[in-house]
Design an enzyme around this catalytic site. Structure first.
Site, PDB file in Angstrom:
ATOM      1  N   GLU A   1       1.176  12.411   4.191  1.00  0.00           N
ATOM      2  CA  GLU A   1       0.806  13.826   4.380  1.00  0.00           C
ATOM      3  C   GLU A   1      -0.679  13.964   4.724  1.00  0.00           C
ATOM      4  OE1 GLU A   1       1.648  16.321   0.988  1.00  0.00           O
ATOM      5  OE2 GLU A   1       1.397  18.163   2.137  1.00  0.00           O
TER       6      GLU A   1
ATOM      7  N   SER B   1       6.410  25.441   1.134  1.00  0.00           N
ATOM      8  CA  SER B   1       6.449  25.884   2.529  1.00  0.00           C
ATOM      9  C   SER B   1       7.854  25.675   3.101  1.00  0.00           C
ATOM     10  CB  SER B   1       5.459  25.087   3.380  1.00  0.00           C
ATOM     11  OG  SER B   1       4.177  25.103   2.808  1.00  0.00           O
TER      12      SER B   1
ATOM     13  N   GLN C   1       8.953  20.671   0.586  1.00  0.00           N
ATOM     14  CA  GLN C   1       8.315  19.805  -0.409  1.00  0.00           C
ATOM     15  C   GLN C   1       8.163  20.553  -1.742  1.00  0.00           C
ATOM     16  OE1 GLN C   1       4.056  19.260  -0.083  1.00  0.00           O
ATOM     17  NE2 GLN C   1       4.253  17.068  -0.477  1.00  0.00           N
ATOM     18  N   GLY C   2       8.839  20.078  -2.775  1.00  0.00           N
ATOM     19  CA  GLY C   2       8.756  20.705  -4.106  1.00  0.00           C
ATOM     20  C   GLY C   2       7.929  19.853  -5.041  1.00  0.00           C
TER      21      GLY C   2
ATOM     22  N   SER D   1       4.285  21.034  -6.083  1.00  0.00           N
ATOM     23  CA  SER D   1       3.429  21.906  -6.905  1.00  0.00           C
ATOM     24  C   SER D   1       4.251  22.766  -7.850  1.00  0.00           C
ATOM     25  CB  SER D   1       2.607  22.832  -6.016  1.00  0.00           C
ATOM     26  OG  SER D   1       1.869  22.096  -5.091  1.00  0.00           O
TER      27      SER D   1
HETATM   28  C1  LIG Z   1      -0.755  26.662   3.023  1.00  0.00           C
HETATM   29  C2  LIG Z   1      -0.295  25.895   1.825  1.00  0.00           C
HETATM   30  C3  LIG Z   1       0.916  25.245   1.863  1.00  0.00           C
HETATM   31  C4  LIG Z   1       1.361  24.540   0.751  1.00  0.00           C
HETATM   32  N1  LIG Z   1       2.590  23.948   0.821  1.00  0.00           N
HETATM   33  C5  LIG Z   1       3.061  23.298  -0.259  1.00  0.00           C
HETATM   34  C6  LIG Z   1       4.373  22.737  -0.229  1.00  0.00           C
HETATM   35  O1  LIG Z   1       5.107  22.843   0.766  1.00  0.00           O
HETATM   36  N2  LIG Z   1       4.817  22.101  -1.325  1.00  0.00           N
HETATM   37  C7  LIG Z   1       4.044  21.958  -2.436  1.00  0.00           C
HETATM   38  O2  LIG Z   1       4.513  21.316  -3.383  1.00  0.00           O
HETATM   39  N3  LIG Z   1       2.795  22.500  -2.513  1.00  0.00           N
HETATM   40  C8  LIG Z   1       2.302  23.169  -1.454  1.00  0.00           C
HETATM   41  N4  LIG Z   1       1.045  23.743  -1.516  1.00  0.00           N
HETATM   42  C9  LIG Z   1       0.302  23.699  -2.786  1.00  0.00           C
HETATM   43  C10 LIG Z   1      -0.931  22.831  -2.773  1.00  0.00           C
HETATM   44  O3  LIG Z   1      -0.595  21.474  -2.743  1.00  0.00           O
HETATM   45  C11 LIG Z   1      -1.733  23.227  -4.036  1.00  0.00           C
HETATM   46  O4  LIG Z   1      -2.138  24.571  -3.854  1.00  0.00           O
HETATM   47  C12 LIG Z   1      -2.941  22.340  -4.235  1.00  0.00           C
HETATM   48  O5  LIG Z   1      -2.524  21.063  -4.629  1.00  0.00           O
HETATM   49  C13 LIG Z   1      -3.931  22.913  -5.258  1.00  0.00           C
HETATM   50  O6  LIG Z   1      -3.305  23.197  -6.459  1.00  0.00           O
HETATM   51  P1  LIG Z   1      -3.488  24.637  -7.178  1.00  0.00           P
HETATM   52  O7  LIG Z   1      -3.259  25.676  -6.131  1.00  0.00           O
HETATM   53  O8  LIG Z   1      -2.613  24.649  -8.402  1.00  0.00           O
HETATM   54  O9  LIG Z   1      -5.023  24.704  -7.589  1.00  0.00           O
HETATM   55  P2  LIG Z   1      -5.683  24.220  -8.963  1.00  0.00           P
HETATM   56  O10 LIG Z   1      -5.232  22.846  -9.275  1.00  0.00           O
HETATM   57  O11 LIG Z   1      -5.465  25.284  -9.987  1.00  0.00           O
HETATM   58  O12 LIG Z   1      -7.204  24.158  -8.564  1.00  0.00           O
HETATM   59  C14 LIG Z   1      -8.075  25.287  -8.589  1.00  0.00           C
HETATM   60  C15 LIG Z   1      -9.471  24.809  -8.181  1.00  0.00           C
HETATM   61  O13 LIG Z   1      -9.972  23.845  -9.138  1.00  0.00           O
HETATM   62  C16 LIG Z   1     -10.346  22.642  -8.468  1.00  0.00           C
HETATM   63  N5  LIG Z   1     -10.035  21.467  -9.300  1.00  0.00           N
HETATM   64  C17 LIG Z   1      -8.879  21.254  -9.984  1.00  0.00           C
HETATM   65  N6  LIG Z   1      -8.928  20.046 -10.602  1.00  0.00           N
HETATM   66  C18 LIG Z   1     -10.126  19.486 -10.267  1.00  0.00           C
HETATM   67  C19 LIG Z   1     -10.762  18.246 -10.589  1.00  0.00           C
HETATM   68  N7  LIG Z   1     -10.177  17.324 -11.348  1.00  0.00           N
HETATM   69  N8  LIG Z   1     -11.985  18.006 -10.058  1.00  0.00           N
HETATM   70  C20 LIG Z   1     -12.599  18.928  -9.269  1.00  0.00           C
HETATM   71  N9  LIG Z   1     -12.055  20.122  -8.942  1.00  0.00           N
HETATM   72  C21 LIG Z   1     -10.837  20.396  -9.442  1.00  0.00           C
HETATM   73  C22 LIG Z   1      -9.485  22.618  -7.216  1.00  0.00           C
HETATM   74  O14 LIG Z   1     -10.066  21.819  -6.212  1.00  0.00           O
HETATM   75  C23 LIG Z   1      -9.476  24.102  -6.830  1.00  0.00           C
HETATM   76  O15 LIG Z   1     -10.640  24.464  -6.133  1.00  0.00           O
HETATM   77  C24 LIG Z   1       0.567  24.463  -0.425  1.00  0.00           C
HETATM   78  C25 LIG Z   1      -0.674  25.110  -0.469  1.00  0.00           C
HETATM   79  C26 LIG Z   1      -1.103  25.832   0.627  1.00  0.00           C
HETATM   80  C27 LIG Z   1      -2.422  26.525   0.542  1.00  0.00           C
END
Ligand SMILES: Cc1cc2nc3c(=O)[nH]c(=O)nc-3n(C[C@H](O)[C@H](O)[C@H](O)COP(=O)(O)OP(=O)(O)OC[C@H]3O[C@@H](n4cnc5c(N)ncnc54)[C@H](O)[C@@H]3O)c2cc1C
Length: 385
Positions: free
Chosen positions: A246, A163, A128-129, A131
């Site tokens: 998902e 992932s 899944q691409g 993020s």
């Molecule tokens: C084990 C694992 C597997 C993953 N696999 C994939 C994958 O296969 N493909 C893929 O595309 N992605 C994948 N991800 C990514 C995942 O979807 C993102 O990490 C997630 O959406 C959070 O985005 P970020 O890490 O950029 O955090 P950020 O968006 O930077 O958030 C940082 C913090 O701020 C908070 N925050 C942000 N905006 C708000 C708001 N509007 N209101 C309140 N709080 C807020 C968040 O909740 C978080 O605590 C994976 C992540 C993990 C941990």
């Protein structure tokens, strides 16, 4: 959904249980978490066995190659495979649980014929691409560009936390096809072949030691326009379908696995003396209640999804995702208490599970984001700024 089992359903359960009892002892040992090619082969091998026995895509619609099973049969399948300790979907997670179902719901006949059978047969792995380094929670601000050139899109940008990217054949990819449109309107959903020239994958190591996800770089990658699922610039709507699978149904099998772990925790606590602690016993009891409630919520979600057009789960998936990911963390925190000093060893399976449980409140959308969705879209509270 009727919560009592018909004779036919009991018969389905008995046949499945007998089949599992026969095939599971024949399986090879599961490769180590670091051996990604080995894990891919193992997971695909299990998928092939399910396919040959008629259990692949049990709940997928028949016209998408599935078995069109009832919600109850689907849940029986999850209960029995977990109870027997059958392999988890592993590398097949994205293909089977959200990319495949999205293509089944939104793809053309040709797209379904091209991409769905190899997922069910265990021939191809998806990742899944979605993020990007600057677009996680605020997914719609993604910047990976796709510029139309004849019958192709030319794609440049980068994805992160992908992932299984190292072992995937295909990627469900979100790209910006109209940079001038409001951010939710200029996105398209594409199937990207991972072996296309210009795709490179850099593994990222996790807290638990394995490199299960990666950063993916896209440097002028050409993808046929025919690989777009849904209309150009309508990718956000298709993405909502993917995310509802998902969050709503992809983790349901794991609830049964957690309930099994809970039983093992109680047995271990009885054996090592921790059971004498009334605080720990209360905690185990509360978790038992929580996972029982989550299983009921699962039954409701699966039932609702399979009643809806295209089998798409609704927004209730966010309630499940929120509650499940916190209950899972508490389960493995409790496991650490039961294990005592042993919980510091990386040789203990529960220690690795505890480390990976931390990611469940982030993956597939953080808990804060799920709370916002529940507040705004279910409870009708005013939108935050
Ligand atoms: C084990 C694992 C597997 C993953 N696999 C994939 C994958 O296969 N493909 C893929 O595309 N992605 C994948 N991800 C990514 C995942 O979807 C993102 O990490 C997630 O959406 C959070 O985005 P970020 O890490 O950029 O955090 P950020 O968006 O930077 O958030 C940082 C913090 O701020 C908070 N925050 C942000 N905006 C708000 C708001 N509007 N209101 C309140 N709080 C807020 C968040 O909740 C978080 O605590 C994976 C992540 C993990 C941990």
């Amino acid at each position: 959904m009727d919560l009592t089992y018909t004779e036919e359903e009991q018969d389905f359960r008995a046949r499945l249980r007998a089949w599992l009892a026969k095939v599971l002892p024949e399986l090879p040992a599961r490769p180590s978490p670091d051996d990604w090619p080995g894990r891919r082969a193992y997971d695909l091998g299990w998928q092939r066995r399910l396919y040959e026995a008629g259990y692949a895509g049990l709940h997928w619609p028949v016209d998408a190659g599935g078995r069109g099973a009832t919600p109850t049969q689907h849940l029986i399948f999850l209960e029995e495979t977990e109870r027997a300790g059958a392999p988890y979907v592993g590398a097949n997670f994205v293909g089977l649980l959200h990319a495949g179902p999205t293509i089944a719901a939104e793809g053309t006949a040709q797209q379904r014929a091209r991409w769905l059978p190899p997922v069910l047969r265990g021939d191809e792995v998806w990742c899944q691409g979605f993020s990007e380094p600057d677009a996680g929670s605020d997914l719609a601000s993604l910047r990976t560009r796709a510029v139309r050139d004849g019958d192709d899109y030319v794609i440049s940008g980068s994805k992160i936390w992908t992932s299984h990217a190292e072992v995937a054949d295909w990627c469900e990819l979100l790209v910006r096809t109209d940079p001038g449109a409001p951010k939710h309107r200029g996105i398209s959903w594409l199937a990207l072949p991972m072996d296309a020239p210009g795709v490179s994958v850099r593994p990222l190591r996790t807290l638990a030691g394995s490199a299960e996800f990666a950063q993916v770089f896209l440097d002028e990658v050409r993808v046929p326009v025919a690989n777009r699922v849904g209309a150009e610039n309508d990718g956000w709507r298709v993405t909502m379908v993917t995310l509802s699978f998902e969050r709503g149904t992809a983790f349901v099998g794991e609830v049964v696995a957690c309930r099994r772990t809970l039983g093992e925790l109680a047995r271990t606590a009885k054996a090592n003396g921790r059971w004498d602690d009334p605080v720990l016993r209360r905690r185990l009891g509360r978790l038992y209640g929580e996972f029982g409630a989550l299983w009921r919520l699962t039954q409701w979600n699966v039932s609702e999804a399979e009643r809806s057009a295209g089998g798409v789960p609704g927004i209730g998936g966010s309630v499940f995702k929120l509650a499940y990911s916190h209950a899972r963390q508490e389960l493995y925190d409790t496991a650490a208490e039961v294990l005592g000093a042993r919980s510091l060893s990386l040789e203990e399976e529960w220690t690795l599970d505890r480390l990976s449980s931390l990611s469940y409140t982030i993956a597939a959308g953080t808990s804060q984001i799920q709370r916002n969705i529940v507040a705004e879209r279910i409870l009708g509270l005013p939108k935050g700024r």
